[in-house]
Scaffold this motif. Structure first.
Motif, PDB file in Angstrom:
ATOM      1  N   ILE A  85      -3.561   6.892  -3.721  1.00 46.09           N
ATOM      2  CA  ILE A  85      -3.706   5.608  -3.010  1.00 46.09           C
ATOM      3  C   ILE A  85      -3.467   4.413  -3.944  1.00 46.09           C
ATOM      4  O   ILE A  85      -4.368   4.167  -4.676  1.00 46.09           O
ATOM      5  CB  ILE A  85      -4.873   5.207  -2.196  1.00 46.09           C
ATOM      6  CG1 ILE A  85      -5.296   6.527  -1.215  1.00 46.09           C
ATOM      7  CG2 ILE A  85      -4.477   4.229  -1.216  1.00 46.09           C
ATOM      8  CD1 ILE A  85      -6.567   6.534  -0.461  1.00 46.09           C
ATOM      9  N   LEU A 115       1.114  -1.222   0.030  1.00 39.35           N
ATOM     10  CA  LEU A 115      -0.024  -0.051   0.057  1.00 39.35           C
ATOM     11  C   LEU A 115       1.036   1.119   0.021  1.00 39.35           C
ATOM     12  O   LEU A 115       1.837   1.339   0.769  1.00 39.35           O
ATOM     13  CB  LEU A 115      -0.801   0.126   1.230  1.00 39.35           C
ATOM     14  CG  LEU A 115      -1.848   1.206   1.304  1.00 39.35           C
ATOM     15  CD1 LEU A 115      -2.930   1.270   0.515  1.00 39.35           C
ATOM     16  CD2 LEU A 115      -2.126   1.449   2.602  1.00 39.35           C
ATOM     17  N   GLU A 116       0.618   2.121  -0.952  1.00 39.82           N
ATOM     18  CA  GLU A 116       1.500   3.289  -1.154  1.00 39.82           C
ATOM     19  C   GLU A 116       0.328   4.496  -0.928  1.00 39.82           C
ATOM     20  O   GLU A 116      -0.520   4.541  -2.023  1.00 39.82           O
ATOM     21  CB  GLU A 116       2.196   3.434  -2.440  1.00 39.82           C
ATOM     22  CG  GLU A 116       3.468   2.573  -2.356  1.00 39.82           C
ATOM     23  CD  GLU A 116       4.041   2.925  -3.563  1.00 39.82           C
ATOM     24  OE1 GLU A 116       4.921   3.742  -3.607  1.00 39.82           O
ATOM     25  OE2 GLU A 116       3.643   2.020  -4.601  1.00 39.82           O
ATOM     26  N   ILE A 117       0.398   5.335   0.014  1.00 44.10           N
ATOM     27  CA  ILE A 117      -0.390   6.570   0.158  1.00 44.10           C
ATOM     28  C   ILE A 117       0.602   7.790  -0.089  1.00 44.10           C
ATOM     29  O   ILE A 117       1.653   7.890   0.561  1.00 44.10           O
ATOM     30  CB  ILE A 117      -0.875   6.613   1.527  1.00 44.10           C
ATOM     31  CG1 ILE A 117      -2.029   5.628   1.707  1.00 44.10           C
ATOM     32  CG2 ILE A 117      -1.871   7.896   1.521  1.00 44.10           C
ATOM     33  CD1 ILE A 117      -2.737   5.616   3.120  1.00 44.10           C
ATOM     34  N   LYS A 118       0.037   8.581  -1.355  1.00 42.79           N
ATOM     35  CA  LYS A 118       0.927   9.755  -1.537  1.00 42.79           C
ATOM     36  C   LYS A 118       0.410  10.995  -1.461  1.00 42.79           C
ATOM     37  O   LYS A 118      -0.693  11.160  -2.258  1.00 42.79           O
ATOM     38  CB  LYS A 118       1.720   9.580  -3.064  1.00 42.79           C
ATOM     39  CG  LYS A 118       2.468   8.424  -3.008  1.00 42.79           C
ATOM     40  CD  LYS A 118       3.131   8.199  -4.481  1.00 42.79           C
ATOM     41  CE  LYS A 118       3.617   6.881  -4.815  1.00 42.79           C
ATOM     42  NZ  LYS A 118       3.619   6.643  -6.272  1.00 42.79           N
ATOM     43  N   ASN A 139       4.278  -2.565   3.609  1.00 43.23           N
ATOM     44  CA  ASN A 139       4.635  -3.444   2.758  1.00 43.23           C
ATOM     45  C   ASN A 139       4.255  -4.690   3.117  1.00 43.23           C
ATOM     46  O   ASN A 139       3.274  -4.882   4.458  1.00 43.23           O
ATOM     47  CB  ASN A 139       6.390  -3.680   3.015  1.00 43.23           C
ATOM     48  CG  ASN A 139       7.024  -2.667   2.647  1.00 43.23           C
ATOM     49  OD1 ASN A 139       6.824  -2.027   1.631  1.00 43.23           O
ATOM     50  ND2 ASN A 139       7.773  -1.977   3.446  1.00 43.23           N
ATOM     51  N   ASP A 197      -0.892  -2.498  -4.366  1.00 46.19           N
ATOM     52  CA  ASP A 197      -0.132  -3.473  -5.297  1.00 46.19           C
ATOM     53  C   ASP A 197      -0.263  -2.648  -6.844  1.00 46.19           C
ATOM     54  O   ASP A 197      -0.478  -3.407  -7.814  1.00 46.19           O
ATOM     55  CB  ASP A 197      -0.881  -4.885  -5.597  1.00 46.19           C
ATOM     56  CG  ASP A 197      -0.767  -5.581  -4.154  1.00 46.19           C
ATOM     57  OD1 ASP A 197       0.193  -5.264  -3.757  1.00 46.19           O
ATOM     58  OD2 ASP A 197      -1.740  -6.419  -3.873  1.00 46.19           O
ATOM     59  N   ASN A 241       1.543  10.762   3.908  1.00 41.83           N
ATOM     60  CA  ASN A 241       2.290   9.944   3.163  1.00 41.83           C
ATOM     61  C   ASN A 241       2.557   8.572   3.924  1.00 41.83           C
ATOM     62  O   ASN A 241       2.489   8.778   4.897  1.00 41.83           O
ATOM     63  CB  ASN A 241       3.803  10.343   2.642  1.00 41.83           C
ATOM     64  CG  ASN A 241       3.431  11.539   1.797  1.00 41.83           C
ATOM     65  OD1 ASN A 241       3.092  11.234   0.533  1.00 41.83           O
ATOM     66  ND2 ASN A 241       3.754  12.910   2.242  1.00 41.83           N
ATOM     67  N   THR A 276       3.489   4.131   3.677  1.00 43.79           N
ATOM     68  CA  THR A 276       3.754   2.982   2.802  1.00 43.79           C
ATOM     69  C   THR A 276       3.921   1.860   3.863  1.00 43.79           C
ATOM     70  O   THR A 276       4.245   1.843   4.875  1.00 43.79           O
ATOM     71  CB  THR A 276       5.100   2.849   2.346  1.00 43.79           C
ATOM     72  OG1 THR A 276       5.153   4.207   1.398  1.00 43.79           O
ATOM     73  CG2 THR A 276       5.248   1.741   1.252  1.00 43.79           C
ATOM     74  N   ASN A 329      -4.758   1.702  -8.642  1.00 48.86           N
ATOM     75  CA  ASN A 329      -5.302   2.928  -8.101  1.00 48.86           C
ATOM     76  C   ASN A 329      -6.664   2.643  -7.321  1.00 48.86           C
ATOM     77  O   ASN A 329      -7.791   2.506  -7.952  1.00 48.86           O
ATOM     78  CB  ASN A 329      -5.407   4.070  -9.146  1.00 48.86           C
ATOM     79  CG  ASN A 329      -5.786   5.332  -8.615  1.00 48.86           C
ATOM     80  OD1 ASN A 329      -6.159   5.367  -7.445  1.00 48.86           O
ATOM     81  ND2 ASN A 329      -5.887   6.351  -9.464  1.00 48.86           N
TER      82      ASN A 329
END
Lengths: 437, 490, 250
Positions: C60, C2-5, C25, C63, C21, C23, C66
């Motif tokens: 967001i 998960l990546e939130i930018k 894993n 994997d 922000n 991340t 979006n």
């Protein structure tokens, strides 16, 4: 004071002509019919200025009165019943009516279940049968124009007497089958004698595409200690203007449990007039209505607690899709002497689409001080938080909506004790949702 | 609960006749000829020194009224009113238009003192904090006899004066708003009022002004066979705020007297109007003889966005009450509120409630109604909540509870809930019950008499609504409710 | 995973998240702690796709996909599971019916076959047993009349059944007594796997004694203001959130 109607509408004129030419041909006493028709024509078709018809303007809906249907041949009757599907899968003693006439051949009078007597109404009227004295047990109904029309024109029906515990359900099937529009006026009287119990099913169907005008009345007098289960399904054709009345009088220590499930008719109005006439009686009247397109569905209910210590529960659920209009009018009346009354009435409506409308009028009329009465009415969309919860668990929106609609209507349906009937109702709900797509 | 003790003392102190405002003032009066005709309307208009347009407005209303029928849908019954057996105008003979309080007949000033309404500013000022002051317009039969704090209000830009004066001094404002909320043709009694109204209050609060004190009008019917037809018009301009109180009483008489008022409220953008009523007209005697017929049309128009109108009413008086203070929620995000306590005893008949008409987007409304029926009275809540097609996001919450005391009264609930917008959410709940035996027993076990326990429990029952009233009024109202229920238990 | 930018979110004109922000894993348990009103629950709703929240900026990715473009049910199908702080009651829908409907909907969305009824019942029973959920609870309408602890257990049961890849626990410890906390935590721990990540949102350190996190993030005024290992939670327990409040208008 009712407004005097000077001008008759074409439909009113047609009804008056129809009555003139039919009154001597219809079975039984002309006087009592004439009396009912006089009461009706004094006020005419009820319109929106008549309080009880504020939301269902019959003068506007019934522009043309359809001719009354003639009795079908046995072949026609058999074919009509073959095509009728509502509650057809529930094992029951069939008592069918086609185009307002009792289908005699369909009932084996020699081997009726123990405790059941059936008398065709046409014959009973002609012979002035003893039981006729018990017709019209509820004054609220007698004052009602829809009921008065049925009394004026009733051509046939049955009277049923129930003694003791009858296990097999009775299924009253009202079928209208004709290519062009016809009117019917079927009348049924059910006498449930003291201590008896019975399950009564009712289905109402008519062919699509024609503006049929059924006007059915079922009256039920249940004595002391009786237990009655009643399930009614309105699966009328898509163009029908379906009017119907149920008048109930219940004695002491009795239990009466009823539901009306509506999916059919362009315009429908089902009226229930119930009088609790003995102490410690329990009444439940539920409704589950599903409307779409431009349908108009009216549930009108009057419950009079005429005796102390009775309990009544009314739960009406309405789903409105498209530009349909739902109406609920319910009134609980508690006179001075009906102490310890416990009455609760709830109407809940969900509007699924844009453009629909719901009119709620839940009333309490209370003259006794030691009572617990309540009513509630809600109207809105499906709960957004619930929809989100279901979607967060993976259900697509339509499925989530369907599940919530099923749960919403399920609360009204779950009181049906007869399992096969309950399943048939659940299937009706599922079928309606599926058709919605 | 000190208030309860006070209530009980109050109940004990009053005589059998209960109604403590039933005295009569001996003042020489000038009246219009009995009955209703164009001439009587011209007479009223001339007495008020009205411009021609106002007379024409009245005459049009009269013509219309002649074609109308008295409504019969409410759950009230009364003998036919003979509209030609009523005086439509009655004013003190001595100086009907006093310039200052010194010119007012001292008998009248004493009357208001007896009613607990001081008209002398210096008396009001004594010992009262400025923010708790109340400006009063005192209407005696058909005329306003005194209006207090007019000058001070004027400094703030607030216009507060008898409507007859406003018609002369601010004709443009009156012309613009009069009849814009309750049209001349609205209903039988409103149309009658439009033809014959004699006095009432006019309030205009300019943009952005928070009215520096409570405004109030005190209505007194004194003269025999006289109807009171007052007209009140309140306009809250953009971003302004005003709180207005209305009180009323009348002498005890064997004949019924008609009170057919019209109240119009207009709230423009971001404005707020709070309108409170303590209605204590003479209710008639225990046999139902006499009393006021209170047939009133009250309506507020939330014309601007974010506007708010709140109606609070405590109804204890009148033989018959027929009144539905309503809100038209026209402006987006506007809010309407209705808080009501209706107490009926003896042979009183009450048919009251509200209408919340949602027209604008995200409009909200709230209805809290408490009906208490005792004696042989009938008490009906009648209400309408409707959402029109464009009222997206409309919200209503309604709660109406009824309490029956004794077994010869009736309590009824007749709500109409109409939604034409799927996103509108309406919730309505209503209950009817009696004071629970367990609660009574508990209170009595702790030493309260039956009457004290009833007062305590009733006060609890109406608490939600009392809290909406300005403080001084709330105490008054609480006493009034207990007095009205006097003799209803045991 | 998960990546939130740079996530900016508002609700009804009120800014809640301000450039967040984060991340997480695969296999990681990340805890988010923070005072009331710091935006923790908003984050969980935005991840699950609740409608009322307006995303002004940021992205967001789960994997690489979006999430912001997906409906809530689509997010569920790709493995997002939110254990609600206040699970909703659904009168008239038996818990069993609900479980079956959701499980099959997700399977369908992923192109898998629906489970047979016996298979389904077997799975539910196994999971229910572990979470000490009595069978009659499954027959009752979902969450209706359940105690706070029962509701939370029902959430974990759903999690166990749906086997999501990314689980968000929103204040799951609130309203739980010590026994219920143990049962729920054991349920969560049993689901720990190298393929699954957790975002544990909590106000107190207590829960993290039972569900031991790999990383701890402190949230304040709508962004992550400090990150560290599990020891950070203990520090917070001792010192409180006061130091992060500096600079706020009093």
């Amino acid at each position: 004071m009712a407004d005097v109607t000077l001008m008759k509408t074409p439909a009113e004129t047609a009804l008056a002509q129809a009555f003139e030419s039919a009154k001597t041909l219809l079975p039984g006493n002309v006087e009592s019919r004439a009396q009912a028709f006089e009461l009706f024509s004094a006020r005419g078709l009820p319109h929106r200025r008549v309080e009880e018809f504020k939301y269902t303007d019959l003068r506007a809906f019934l522009r043309e009165a359809a001719p009354f249907a003639v009795a079908p041949s046995s072949k026609e009757a058999a074919a009509a019943l073959e095509n009728a599907k509502a509650l057809a899968g529930v094992e029951a003693l069939q008592v069918p009516f086609v185009n307002g006439h009792f289908v005699r051949d369909a009932v084996d009078f020699k081997s009726l279940p123990e405790g059941i007597e059936i008398v065709p109404l046409g014959e009973a009227l002609a012979d002035n049968h003893d039981w006729l004295a018990r017709l019209s047990p509820v004054p609220w109904a007698s004052d009602n124009p829809v009921y008065q029309l049925n009394t004026s024109f009733m051509a046939d029906g049955v009277m049923i007497r129930v003694v003791g515990e009858v296990t097999a359900p009775l299924h009253l099937r009202f079928v209208t089958a004709a290519e062009s529009a016809v009117a019917t006026a079927t009348r049924v009287l059910v006498l449930v004698e003291d201590g008896a119990s019975v399950t009564l099913l009712e289905s109402h169907e008519s062919t699509d595409g024609a503006n049929h005008q059924p006007n059915d009345v079922v009256e039920l007098i249940a004595g002391d200690g009786t237990k009655v289960q009643h399930v009614r399904v309105n699966a009328e054709g898509d163009k029908a203007l379906a009017l119907s009345t149920m008048a109930i009088k219940v004695g002491a220590d009795a239990a009466f449990n009823s539901i009306n499930v509506v999916t059919g008719a362009a315009v429908s109005r089902h009226q229930v007039f119930a009088v609790l006439n003995g102490e410690n009686t329990n009444l439940r009247v539920n409704g589950a209505t599903m409307l779409k397109g431009s349908q108009h569905g009216d549930s009108t209910l009057v419950v009079e607690h005429a005796a102390p210590q009775c309990e009544s529960r009314e739960l009406f659920k309405t789903i409105i899709d498209g530009e349909a209009t739902g109406v609920f009018q319910g009134k609980i009346i508690v006179p001075h002497h009906a102490q310890k009354t416990d009455g609760r009435m709830m109407s809940a409506a969900v509007l699924l689409g844009e453009g629909g409308a719901m009119n709620n009028k839940p009333e309490l009329e209370i003259f006794a001080d030691d009572v617990q009465c309540a009513h509630g009415a809600t109207c809105g969309q499906l709960d957004e938080d619930l929809l989100f919860y279901l979607m967060a668990r993976g259900l697509p929106k339509k499925e989530a909506e369907s599940l919530l609609v099923q749960a919403f209507l399920g609360e009204a349906v779950e009181f049906v004790e007869n399992e096969a009937a309950r399943e048939a109702l659940v299937a009706t709900v599922e079928g309606w949702l599926k058709a919605r797509g | 609960m000190p208030a309860v003790q006070e209530t009980i003392d109050q109940v004990r102190s009053i005589d059998v006749d209960q109604y403590k405002y039933g005295f009569e003032t001996e003042v020489e009066m000038e009246k219009a000829p009995k009955g209703l005709s164009e001439d009587v309307i011209r007479f009223i208009s001339a007495k008020k020194g009205e411009p021609e347009w106002m007379l024409q407005w009245r005459l049009d209303a009269y013509k219309r009224w002649l074609t109308m029928k008295e409504p019969n849908w409410a759950r009230v019954s009364y003998d036919k009113i003979d509209y030609n057996d009523i005086y439509y105008y009655a004013a003190p003979k001595k100086n009907p238009a006093p310039k200052s309080l010194d010119e007012v007949d001292p008998e009248i000033v004493r009357t208001y003192e007896k009613l607990g309404i001081p008209l002398r500013e210096q008396e009001i000022l004594a010992g009262v904090e400025p923010r708790n002051r109340v400006a009063v317009d005192a209407v005696f039969d058909s005329v306003s006899v005194a209006t207090t704090f007019k000058e001070e209000l004027k400094k703030a830009g607030v216009i507060f004066m008898p409507i007859s004066e406003a018609i002369r001094e601010y004709p443009e404002l009156v012309k613009q708003y009069l009849g814009s909320v309750v049209p001349v043709t609205d209903n039988y009694f409103a149309t009658l009022n439009s033809a014959v109204f004699t006095d009432g209050s006019f309030v205009y609060v300019p943009p952005g002004v928070r009215c520096p004190m409570e405004l109030s009008t005190y209505f007194r019917i004194n003269e025999k066979n006289t109807g009171q037809f007052e007209r009140t018009l309140i306009i809250a301009d953009k971003g302004s705020y005003v709180s207005y109180l209305e009180g009323c009483t009348a002498p005890k008489r064997d004949e019924n007297q008609l009170h057919a008022a019209v109240v119009e409220l207009v709230a423009l953008d971001d404005a707020e109007i709070k309108y409170s009523t303590v209605q204590n007209w003479y209710p008639g005697d225990a046999q139902g003889k006499g009393g006021i017929y209170n047939f009133v049309t009250k309506r507020g128009d939330c014309r601007g966005k974010n506007s708010v109108i709140t109606w609070t009413q405590v109804e204890t008086g009148s033989a018959i009450t027929w009144k539905y203070p309503s809100c038209i929620l026209r402006g987006d995000n506007s809010r309407g509120e209705f808080y009501s306590i209706a107490v009926s005893n003896g042979m009183q008949q009450v048919d009251s409630g509200t209408k919340m008409i949602h027209l604008g987007k995200n409009t909200t409304s709230r209805i809290i109604s408490k009906g208490i029926a005792a004696g042989k009275s009938d008490n009906t809540y009648r209400g309408l909540v409707s959402a029109h097609r464009k009222a997206t996001g409309a919200r209503n919450f309604t709660n109406c509870d009824s309490l029956l005391i004794g077994n010869e009264c009736g309590a009824h609930t007749v709500p109409y809930i109409e939604s034409k917008n799927a996103s509108a959410v309406f919730e309505h709940e209503a209950t009817t019950s009696k004071i629970s035996e367990d609660q009574m027993f508990y209170c009595q076990q702790r030493g309260l008499s039956e009457e004290e326990a009833t007062a305590l429990i009733v006060n609890g029952f109406v608490k939600d609504v009392l809290q909406q009233l300005p403080m001084e009024f709330a105490v008054e109202a609480q006493k009034l409710i207990s007095i009205s229920l006097e003799g209803s238990v045991g | 995973m998960l990546e939130i930018k740079n996530l900016h979110v508002q609700i009804e004109d009120k800014r809640i998240l301000n450039g967040l922000n984060l991340t997480v894993n695969k296999g990681e348990i990340a805890a988010i702690m923070g005072p009331n009103g710091s935006g923790k629950s908003t984050l969980s709703y935005v991840l699950a796709g609740k409608e009322d929240y307006e995303v002004l900026d940021g992205e967001i990715l789960l994997d690489g996909e979006n999430l912001l473009e997906m409906e809530p049910d689509e997010r569920a199908a790709v493995g997002v599971f939110l254990a609600f702080q206040y699970p909703l009651e659904i009168p008239g829908v038996a818990s069993m019916t609900f479980l079956k409907a959701t499980l099959n909907a997700q399977r369908k969305a992923r192109g898998e076959e629906e489970l047979s009824t016996p298979d389904f019942i077997k799975r539910v029973n196994a999971a229910a047993q572990q979470l000490e959920i009595p069978k009659d609870m499954l027959k009752r309408a979902l969450n209706v009349g359940f105690s706070g602890g029962e509701k939370k257990r029902m959430e974990i049961l759903q999690m166990a059944l749906l086997q999501p890849s990314f689980c968000i626990l929103d204040e799951t410890d609130s309203g739980l007594d010590i026994d219920a906390l143990r049962i729920v935590s054991e349920g969560v721990n049993a689901l720990r796997s190298p393929d699954r990540a957790f975002l544990v949102i909590t106000h107190y350190q207590r829960l993290l004694n039972h569900i031991v996190p790999d990383t701890v993030h402190v949230m304040h005024s709508g962004r992550i203001v400090k990150s560290g290992g599990k020891e950070l939670a203990l520090e917070l327990e001792a010192s409180g959130y006061a130091e992060y409040r500096t600079g706020e208008a009093a």
